[in-house]
Scaffold this motif. Structure first.
Motif, short mmCIF file in Angstrom:
data_model
loop_
_atom_site.label_atom_id
_atom_site.label_comp_id
_atom_site.label_asym_id
_atom_site.label_seq_id
_atom_site.Cartn_x
_atom_site.Cartn_y
_atom_site.Cartn_z
N ASN A 31 0.66 -1.10 0.03
CA ASN A 31 0.07 0.23 0.24
C ASN A 31 0.90 1.13 0.07
O ASN A 31 1.80 1.42 0.63
CB ASN A 31 -0.98 -0.12 1.33
CG ASN A 31 -1.94 0.87 1.14
OD1 ASN A 31 -1.76 2.14 1.76
ND2 ASN A 31 -3.09 0.78 0.31
N THR A 32 0.33 2.28 -0.54
CA THR A 32 1.32 3.38 -0.59
C THR A 32 0.89 4.70 0.31
O THR A 32 1.03 5.81 0.45
CB THR A 32 0.97 4.20 -1.92
OG1 THR A 32 -0.69 4.56 -2.25
CG2 THR A 32 1.31 3.36 -3.28
N GLY A 33 0.00 4.24 1.38
CA GLY A 33 -0.52 5.00 2.35
C GLY A 33 0.42 5.29 3.56
O GLY A 33 1.72 4.66 3.51
N THR A 34 0.05 5.90 4.73
CA THR A 34 0.50 6.23 5.79
C THR A 34 1.55 4.95 6.57
O THR A 34 2.45 5.12 6.86
CB THR A 34 -0.13 6.95 6.82
OG1 THR A 34 -0.75 8.40 6.18
CG2 THR A 34 0.62 7.41 7.89
N THR A 35 0.49 4.16 6.75
CA THR A 35 0.92 3.02 7.60
C THR A 35 2.21 2.08 7.13
O THR A 35 3.08 1.81 7.58
CB THR A 35 -0.30 2.04 7.85
OG1 THR A 35 -1.36 2.71 8.56
CG2 THR A 35 0.31 0.98 8.85
N ASN A 36 1.87 1.74 5.82
CA ASN A 36 3.07 1.09 4.96
C ASN A 36 4.35 2.22 4.84
O ASN A 36 5.53 1.31 4.88
CB ASN A 36 2.65 0.67 3.69
CG ASN A 36 3.44 -0.56 3.17
OD1 ASN A 36 3.94 -1.45 3.88
ND2 ASN A 36 3.86 -0.49 1.90
N THR A 37 4.22 3.38 4.86
CA THR A 37 5.25 4.29 4.58
C THR A 37 6.13 4.23 5.80
O THR A 37 7.20 4.33 5.87
CB THR A 37 4.78 5.69 4.32
OG1 THR A 37 4.02 5.81 3.05
CG2 THR A 37 5.78 6.62 4.15
N PHE A 38 5.41 4.48 6.85
CA PHE A 38 5.91 4.26 8.38
C PHE A 38 6.78 2.85 8.48
O PHE A 38 7.95 2.82 8.83
CB PHE A 38 5.05 4.19 9.47
CG PHE A 38 4.77 5.57 10.06
CD1 PHE A 38 5.79 6.04 10.90
CD2 PHE A 38 3.50 6.27 9.78
CE1 PHE A 38 5.58 7.47 11.21
CE2 PHE A 38 3.35 7.47 10.45
CZ PHE A 38 4.17 8.14 11.15
N ARG A 39 6.20 1.91 7.90
CA ARG A 39 6.82 0.57 8.20
C ARG A 39 8.07 0.38 7.32
O ARG A 39 8.92 -0.14 7.61
CB ARG A 39 5.72 -0.64 7.93
CG ARG A 39 6.05 -2.14 8.26
CD ARG A 39 5.16 -3.06 7.85
NE ARG A 39 4.09 -2.74 9.06
CZ ARG A 39 2.50 -2.40 8.62
NH1 ARG A 39 2.48 -2.58 7.21
NH2 ARG A 39 1.89 -2.08 9.71
N VAL A 40 7.82 0.79 6.15
CA VAL A 40 9.01 0.59 5.27
C VAL A 40 10.12 1.77 5.20
O VAL A 40 11.18 1.37 5.05
CB VAL A 40 8.35 0.27 3.71
CG1 VAL A 40 9.46 0.34 2.56
CG2 VAL A 40 7.30 -0.78 3.58
N LEU A 41 9.66 2.71 5.21
CA LEU A 41 10.54 4.14 4.84
C LEU A 41 10.97 4.72 6.34
O LEU A 41 11.87 5.51 6.30
CB LEU A 41 9.95 5.20 3.97
CG LEU A 41 9.47 4.59 2.69
CD1 LEU A 41 9.00 5.74 1.86
CD2 LEU A 41 10.64 4.01 1.88
N GLY A 42 10.11 4.16 7.55
CA GLY A 42 10.54 5.19 8.76
C GLY A 42 9.68 6.33 9.06
O GLY A 42 8.84 6.56 8.21
N VAL A 43 9.96 6.68 10.21
CA VAL A 43 9.34 7.73 10.91
C VAL A 43 9.12 9.04 9.91
O VAL A 43 7.91 9.72 9.98
CB VAL A 43 9.83 8.06 12.33
CG1 VAL A 43 8.81 9.25 13.04
CG2 VAL A 43 9.55 6.61 13.17
N LYS A 44 10.26 9.60 9.89
CA LYS A 44 10.07 11.06 9.16
C LYS A 44 9.36 10.77 7.64
O LYS A 44 8.58 11.67 7.65
CB LYS A 44 11.44 11.41 8.87
CG LYS A 44 12.25 11.82 9.91
CD LYS A 44 13.68 12.34 9.55
CE LYS A 44 14.57 12.62 10.74
NZ LYS A 44 16.01 13.11 10.48
N ALA A 45 9.40 9.74 6.97
CA ALA A 45 8.55 9.57 5.75
C ALA A 45 7.35 9.33 6.10
O ALA A 45 6.22 9.76 5.26
CB ALA A 45 9.39 8.38 4.84
N GLY A 46 7.05 8.52 7.04
CA GLY A 46 5.59 8.46 7.49
C GLY A 46 4.96 9.42 7.79
O GLY A 46 3.67 9.72 7.48
#
Length: 214
Positions: free
Chosen positions: A39-54
């Protein structure tokens, strides 16, 4: 009339900007669709790219909902409800023209729409979301329950003049549609929650005793 049509298109295009996908590609050389839940939303961004990106993804997805909802106010348009603009932004987020019509689960952008139109109602949902997140340690559960209670609230609160002083048929309809959309797009999460295998955040009580796969 032309200005109205252009602003409606703008609301959809604003919603279509896939913040998480572009942040991953530009700054991390990663395609979010190939990692985590895909998914391209917030949760997966946090999980994959980290806190700042999330955080950046959440802020952008949230604010595009709010700004889109306020477009008619910014441009002095009073013959159409701001909720139409907000709905188009959410549809853009969910089915983005800039990302092959494969977008997020509509939570952050829908929340931004509610803030732009009914701040007190947003406050109620904000408290519910974080209370559920603390008790369950699952963003998905918090999102699903908040969406469900948003539908209940928009139907019942005007009866008691609580947070929503009167019925707004269009607001009621759009919130019901958005809440239903969020729940449907979390169907896989619901299955994992029932199986006690849903992904957790490192915060809260995990009262349902989820044991996600490592």
């Amino acid at each position: 009339m032309i200005k109205l049509v252009l602003l409606l298109i703008l609301a959809y295009l604003m919603g279509s900007v896939p913040a998480g996908l572009w942040i991953g590609q530009l700054f991390f050389k990663k395609n979010l669709r190939e990692y985590g839940s895909g998914n391209t939303g917030t949760t997966n961004t946090f999980r994959v790219l980290g806190v700042k990106a999330g955080i950046a993804t959440f802020a952008f997805d949230f604010l595009k909902g709010t700004v889109a909802t306020l477009l008619p106010i910014f441009f002095g348009i009073s013959d159409i409800s701001p909720m139409i603009f907000g709905l188009l932004a959410v549809l853009g987020h969910t089915f983005p023209v800039f990302a092959n019509f494969r977008g997020g689960k509509a939570v952050a952008t829908s929340a931004g729409v509610v803030l732009g139109f009914a701040p007190a109602f947003f406050g109620y949902l904000f408290v519910l979301f974080f209370l559920t997140l603390y008790l369950g340690s699952m963003i998905s559960l918090a999102s699903i329950l908040s969406a469900f209670l948003a539908i209940i609230g928009v139907l019942l609160f005007p009866l008691f003049h609580f947070l929503l002083p009167h019925y707004d048929p269009l607001f009621t309809l759009v919130i019901t549609l958005l809440g239903s959309l969020i729940i449907v797009r979390h169907k896989d999460n619901i299955a994992r929650i029932l199986a006690r295998k849903e992904n957790l955040v490192p915060w809260g009580l995990n009262l349902t005793k989820q044991k996600p796969k490592i």
